[in-house]
Motif scaffolding. Structure first.
Motif, PDB file in Angstrom:
ATOM      1  N   SER A  65      26.297  -9.414   0.777  1.00  0.00           N
ATOM      2  CA  SER A  65      25.404 -10.568   0.727  1.00  0.00           C
ATOM      3  C   SER A  65      26.099 -11.784   0.114  1.00  0.00           C
ATOM      4  O   SER A  65      25.992 -12.901   0.623  1.00  0.00           O
ATOM      5  CB  SER A  65      24.143 -10.227  -0.070  1.00  0.00           C
ATOM      6  OG  SER A  65      23.391  -9.216   0.566  1.00  0.00           O
ATOM      7  N   LEU A  88      24.469 -15.201   1.386  1.00  0.00           N
ATOM      8  CA  LEU A  88      23.043 -14.851   1.441  1.00  0.00           C
ATOM      9  C   LEU A  88      22.382 -14.868   0.067  1.00  0.00           C
ATOM     10  O   LEU A  88      21.161 -14.746  -0.036  1.00  0.00           O
ATOM     11  CB  LEU A  88      22.868 -13.469   2.090  1.00  0.00           C
ATOM     12  CG  LEU A  88      23.376 -13.350   3.532  1.00  0.00           C
ATOM     13  CD1 LEU A  88      23.219 -11.930   4.047  1.00  0.00           C
ATOM     14  CD2 LEU A  88      22.641 -14.328   4.447  1.00  0.00           C
ATOM     15  N   ASP A 104      19.192 -11.596  -2.330  1.00  0.00           N
ATOM     16  CA  ASP A 104      19.348 -10.712  -1.169  1.00  0.00           C
ATOM     17  C   ASP A 104      20.289  -9.567  -1.504  1.00  0.00           C
ATOM     18  O   ASP A 104      20.062  -8.424  -1.080  1.00  0.00           O
ATOM     19  CB  ASP A 104      19.895 -11.505   0.019  1.00  0.00           C
ATOM     20  CG  ASP A 104      20.088 -10.633   1.255  1.00  0.00           C
ATOM     21  OD1 ASP A 104      19.088 -10.323   1.916  1.00  0.00           O
ATOM     22  OD2 ASP A 104      21.246 -10.254   1.542  1.00  0.00           O
ATOM     23  N   GLY A 152      23.004  -8.473   6.021  1.00  0.00           N
ATOM     24  CA  GLY A 152      21.786  -8.156   6.764  1.00  0.00           C
ATOM     25  C   GLY A 152      21.346  -9.210   7.756  1.00  0.00           C
ATOM     26  O   GLY A 152      22.127 -10.064   8.181  1.00  0.00           O
ATOM     27  N   PHE A 153      20.085  -9.105   8.163  1.00  0.00           N
ATOM     28  CA  PHE A 153      19.427 -10.037   9.086  1.00  0.00           C
ATOM     29  C   PHE A 153      20.032 -10.024  10.487  1.00  0.00           C
ATOM     30  O   PHE A 153      20.035 -11.033  11.194  1.00  0.00           O
ATOM     31  CB  PHE A 153      19.453 -11.470   8.521  1.00  0.00           C
ATOM     32  CG  PHE A 153      18.848 -11.603   7.157  1.00  0.00           C
ATOM     33  CD1 PHE A 153      17.472 -11.559   6.984  1.00  0.00           C
ATOM     34  CD2 PHE A 153      19.653 -11.711   6.032  1.00  0.00           C
ATOM     35  CE1 PHE A 153      16.910 -11.660   5.718  1.00  0.00           C
ATOM     36  CE2 PHE A 153      19.105 -11.808   4.769  1.00  0.00           C
ATOM     37  CZ  PHE A 153      17.718 -11.787   4.613  1.00  0.00           C
ATOM     38  N   GLY A 154      20.584  -8.880  10.896  1.00  0.00           N
ATOM     39  CA  GLY A 154      21.103  -8.748  12.252  1.00  0.00           C
ATOM     40  C   GLY A 154      22.353  -9.540  12.523  1.00  0.00           C
ATOM     41  O   GLY A 154      22.732  -9.716  13.695  1.00  0.00           O
ATOM     42  N   ARG A 155      23.039 -10.008  11.497  1.00  0.00           N
ATOM     43  CA  ARG A 155      24.245 -10.814  11.698  1.00  0.00           C
ATOM     44  C   ARG A 155      25.394  -9.997  12.273  1.00  0.00           C
ATOM     45  O   ARG A 155      26.365 -10.564  12.784  1.00  0.00           O
ATOM     46  CB  ARG A 155      24.664 -11.433  10.358  1.00  0.00           C
ATOM     47  CG  ARG A 155      23.675 -12.448   9.810  1.00  0.00           C
ATOM     48  CD  ARG A 155      23.826 -12.611   8.300  1.00  0.00           C
ATOM     49  NE  ARG A 155      25.179 -12.988   7.926  1.00  0.00           N
ATOM     50  CZ  ARG A 155      25.610 -14.248   7.803  1.00  0.00           C
ATOM     51  NH1 ARG A 155      24.766 -15.246   8.030  1.00  0.00           N
ATOM     52  NH2 ARG A 155      26.845 -14.506   7.455  1.00  0.00           N
ATOM     53  N   ASP A 196      19.789 -10.505  22.149  1.00  0.00           N
ATOM     54  CA  ASP A 196      20.592  -9.426  21.584  1.00  0.00           C
ATOM     55  C   ASP A 196      21.039  -8.492  22.710  1.00  0.00           C
ATOM     56  O   ASP A 196      20.217  -7.909  23.416  1.00  0.00           O
ATOM     57  CB  ASP A 196      19.763  -8.658  20.556  1.00  0.00           C
ATOM     58  CG  ASP A 196      20.596  -7.671  19.753  1.00  0.00           C
ATOM     59  OD1 ASP A 196      21.750  -7.415  20.125  1.00  0.00           O
ATOM     60  OD2 ASP A 196      20.079  -7.153  18.745  1.00  0.00           O
TER      61      ASP A 196
END
Length: 453
Positions: free
Chosen positions: A101, A106, A110, A334-337, A347
């Motif tokens: 993070s 982030l 986070d 995180g967050f689909g990165r 996606d």
């Protein structure tokens, strides 16, 4: 995930005090196993959101309940934990989300949130295994109860296979994996109270292994006044009905390991699997995996449908690995990165495997730490307990748990079915290996002191 019904939410809320009650009625070690397996096998695959903590679901409720029960009834248990070198990989796996993070901008909040979630999912079960199952008697109990847990799943597997419906949906209001994902090999693949049929397949594979070894080594002879061999046969029938070809292969491979250990006094199949996994993960992470050659070879052995499924995973792992290599140390966070999107923002990637998820989100540090955390206790156990001891009734349950843990780690190369029972097993094996090492060191020190005097 679809919305759970009110009954599922009530069960989740009541489970934490139920765990405390279980600890008040049973010895601590047995209470831990009953609480852990009971939650994993029968509570809903649902979650509730509360501010400041990870989603409240069946295993987090169990972990909180066990920690609170230990404080209430057995607080001295915490002082038995002595941090060791074998705990380093799991420690790194639990704290690396914070650095992922931070390095991705982030923020600390986070980072702490992601780390807390990782600790609840992996760290706490591992820690509980270290302090409660750190002896052969504890692992014997875990192996026996795993076998019994498989037997308890037999009627549910038979029912779902025959009626082609989900007991989870009947009881808790929804089917976690959906109906279409359960149609396999000309029938219905049971999901029972787990997230996916593949998860049930690996669980029943592990329970079947426990049953075979406990039966053949004479650890248990009867269950409910019925010879254990009959129960093993019944469990194997239910295992076949899980319709999971991957679990079948894992079971066969595990039997090979156990046969070689018994008759040849050798653990070379385990070492071969560990080395093979390291090579595969290295090739996958560096983008040098020979996808076309491997797929062509598999096509000569397995049905086209299964080969197509595996190749689909390989294809997605290639593009996800390329994405992960842009952030090689601590990953994308995180967050689909970590996922891959087309020019329209859609996606186009599918993350089926735990290894590619760990590599993408947590980088090389996460990838190495999680598989080292899973495999190092097995390697240490094999070193401390040579195969000549594996048929002894006191050691056999721990040995088969070690083999099952290797099979789970191998399954994580193709699937991402997080099962905290294996983290619990991992902690127990680590504790046994460390205790054995300390006993050996103490014995050598006493021998040396005797010679000097």
């Amino acid at each position: 995930m679809p919305q759970a019904n009110a009954f599922a939410n009530v069960i989740l809320l009541l489970w934490l005090p139920t765990v405390i009650y279980i600890f008040s009625r049973f010895p601590a070690q047995r209470a831990l196993i009953i609480s852990f397996l009971g939650a994993w096998l029968f509570l809903p695959m649902a979650s509730m959101k509360f501010p400041g903590i990870p989603d409240y679901e069946k295993m987090s409720a169990t972990s909180y309940g066990i920690l609170l029960s230990t404080i209430i009834f057995d607080v001295g248990r915490f002082s038995s934990f002595k941090y060791s070198w074998i705990d380093v990989p799991m420690t790194i796996w639990c704290i690396c989300p914070f650095f992922s993070s931070i390095t991705n901008g982030l923020g600390p909040y986070d980072g702490f949130s992601a780390t807390f979630s990782q600790v609840v999912t992996w760290g706490i079960p591992y820690f509980l295994g270290r302090i409660y199952l750190n002896n052969l008697a504890g692992l014997r109990s875990l192996a026996i109860w795993t076998f019994i847990g498989g037997l308890l799943y037999v009627p549910f597997c038979l029912f779902e296979s025959r009626m082609m419906t989900s007991v989870h949906e009947l009881l808790y209001g929804f089917n976690p994996s959906g109906f279409h994902m359960s149609l396999r090999l000309g029938g219905y693949r049971p999901t029972v109270f787990m997230n996916h049929g593949l998860m049930v397949g690996v669980w029943m594979m592990s329970a079947s292994l426990m049953g075979v070894v406990l039966w053949r080594t004479g650890v248990i002879k009867k269950i409910w006044d019925i010879p254990v061999g009959w129960w093993v046969g019944l469990l194997l029938v239910a295992f076949v009905l899980t319709r999971s070809t991957g679990a079948y292969l894992l079971f066969g491979l595990a039997l090979v390991i156990l046969v070689v250990a018994r008759y040849f006094r050798n653990t070379w199949p385990i070492w071969g699997i560990v080395i093979g996994m390291c090579i595969y993960l290295n090739l996958g992470a560096t983008g040098e995996f020979p996808r076309a050659e491997v797929t062509s070879t598999l096509a000569q052995i397995f049905p086209a449908e299964r080969v197509q499924s595996v190749d689909f995973r390989f294809e997605n792992e290639q593009i996800l690995s390329a994405r992960a290599r842009l952030k090689p140390v601590f990953g994308w966070g995180g967050f689909g990165r970590n996922r891959v999107f087309d020019e329209y923002g859609s996606d186009i990637s599918v993350t089926d495997s735990l290894w590619i998820i760990a590599f993408g989100i947590f980088g090389t540090v996460g990838l190495v730490s999680i598989f080292t955390a899973l495999l190092l206790p097995v390697v240490a156990f094999c070193v401390r307990y040579p195969t000549r001891l594996w048929t002894h009734p006191a050691v056999a349950p721990a040995a088969v748990l070690a083999v099952a843990l290797v099979m789970y780690a191998l399954d994580c190369v193709l699937n991402a079915m997080v099962n905290p029972v294996f983290a619990l097993t991992c902690g127990g094996l680590a504790g046994v290996a460390v205790a054995r090492a300390r006993e050996t060191s103490t014995s050598r020190a006493k021998t040396l002191a005797g010679k000097l005097t």
